[in-house]
Design a protein around this motif. Structure first.
Motif, PDB file in Angstrom:
ATOM      1  N   PRO A  95       0.743  -1.408  -0.094  1.00 49.54           N
ATOM      2  CA  PRO A  95       0.183   0.098   0.187  1.00 49.54           C
ATOM      3  C   PRO A  95       0.820   1.404   0.134  1.00 49.54           C
ATOM      4  CG  PRO A  95      -0.965  -1.716   1.702  1.00 49.54           C
ATOM      5  CD  PRO A  95       0.479  -2.030   1.015  1.00 49.54           C
ATOM      6  N   GLU A  97       0.658   4.545  -2.623  1.00 47.19           N
ATOM      7  CA  GLU A  97       0.517   5.944  -2.088  1.00 47.19           C
ATOM      8  C   GLU A  97       1.529   6.758  -2.291  1.00 47.19           C
ATOM      9  OE1 GLU A  97      -0.018   5.073   2.200  1.00 47.19           O
ATOM     10  OE2 GLU A  97      -1.884   4.208   2.055  1.00 47.19           O
ATOM     11  N   ALA A 105      -5.977   7.329  -6.317  1.00 48.33           N
ATOM     12  CA  ALA A 105      -6.053   7.178  -4.847  1.00 48.33           C
ATOM     13  C   ALA A 105      -5.624   5.874  -4.561  1.00 48.33           C
ATOM     14  CB  ALA A 105      -7.543   7.390  -4.590  1.00 48.33           C
ATOM     15  N   ASN A 144      -5.334   3.496  -0.637  1.00 46.21           N
ATOM     16  CA  ASN A 144      -5.350   3.237   1.006  1.00 46.21           C
ATOM     17  C   ASN A 144      -4.927   1.594   1.094  1.00 46.21           C
ATOM     18  OD1 ASN A 144      -7.575   1.397   0.637  1.00 46.21           O
ATOM     19  ND2 ASN A 144      -8.884   3.045   0.796  1.00 46.21           N
ATOM     20  N   GLU A 145      -4.901   1.196   2.498  1.00 42.65           N
ATOM     21  CA  GLU A 145      -4.460   0.020   2.779  1.00 42.65           C
ATOM     22  C   GLU A 145      -4.943  -1.290   1.989  1.00 42.65           C
ATOM     23  OE1 GLU A 145      -2.034  -1.000   5.146  1.00 42.65           O
ATOM     24  OE2 GLU A 145      -1.473   1.320   4.934  1.00 42.65           O
ATOM     25  N   GLU A 146      -6.418  -0.936   1.441  1.00 42.55           N
ATOM     26  CA  GLU A 146      -7.130  -2.053   0.854  1.00 42.55           C
ATOM     27  C   GLU A 146      -7.385  -1.932  -0.620  1.00 42.55           C
ATOM     28  OE1 GLU A 146     -10.597  -2.652   3.245  1.00 42.55           O
ATOM     29  OE2 GLU A 146      -9.729  -3.146   4.881  1.00 42.55           O
ATOM     30  N   ASN A 147      -7.392  -0.714  -0.991  1.00 42.44           N
ATOM     31  CA  ASN A 147      -7.725  -0.444  -2.585  1.00 42.44           C
ATOM     32  C   ASN A 147      -6.907   0.643  -3.117  1.00 42.44           C
ATOM     33  OD1 ASN A 147     -10.481  -1.887  -2.571  1.00 42.44           O
ATOM     34  ND2 ASN A 147     -10.891  -0.577  -0.764  1.00 42.44           N
ATOM     35  N   SER A 176     -11.928   1.364  -9.218  1.00 43.49           N
ATOM     36  CA  SER A 176     -11.583   0.899  -7.680  1.00 43.49           C
ATOM     37  C   SER A 176     -10.980  -0.660  -7.801  1.00 43.49           C
ATOM     38  CB  SER A 176     -12.681   1.110  -6.686  1.00 43.49           C
ATOM     39  OG  SER A 176     -12.087   0.890  -5.303  1.00 43.49           O
TER      40      SER A 176
END
Length: 149
Positions: free
Chosen positions: A87, A91, A118, A120-123, A134
């Motif tokens: 992740p 980022e 975009a 984040n930790e999951e997507n 997504s």
């Protein structure tokens, strides 16, 4: 030993030297085995960095002996088309063009090439031709930066 276990063994030493373990490839078996370690740091990697990490990793591998058979150890920078797997990688490279291959099709599509908008930790979210997609990180088989030359 799996690649993940090997990464957990080596990562503290690599980070202790001031580098990030970006990726690890282990192709073992026979006499032509290869262990590739990709490292990075904010101001980039030079040959001396690779030599320093190689010496440290070699010492750990000699003591722990986690890998069967013979293999060559290669330490290098991740390159312009670096692989993104954590992740934090996604980022860090927001706004960059990426190429994504999913393990299984999502909404009938497996390959994406677009701007990473975009993460984040999951997507992650990738914009392809003005449309946002997504994608769950756990479904990604391979993600790479697309160098802008």
């Amino acid at each position: 030993m799996t690649s993940e276990e090997l990464a957990r063994l080596l990562e503290p030493a690599i980070e202790g030297l001031g580098y990030e373990l970006c990726d690890l490839e282990a192709k073992l078996g026979g006499r032509d085995g290869v262990l590739r370690i990709f490292i990075d740091k904010p101001d980039g990697i030079v040959l001396e960095d690779c030599e320093k990490v190689s010496r440290q990793i070699s010492a750990i591998l000699d003591v722990e002996d986690p890998l069967p058979g013979q293999y060559a150890l290669e330490v290098s920078s991740p390159g312009l088309d670096r692989r993104l797997s954590k992740p934090a990688h996604f980022e860090r490279f927001l706004g960059e063009v990426v190429k994504i291959k999913l393990r299984m099709p999502l909404d009938g599509r497996r390959n994406y090439r677009g701007t990473l908008v975009a993460a984040n930790e999951e997507n992650i979210e990738v914009e392809v031709d003005g449309q946002a997609h997504s994608l769950p990180i756990k479904t990604i088989e391979l993600a790479r930066l697309v160098p802008s030359l």
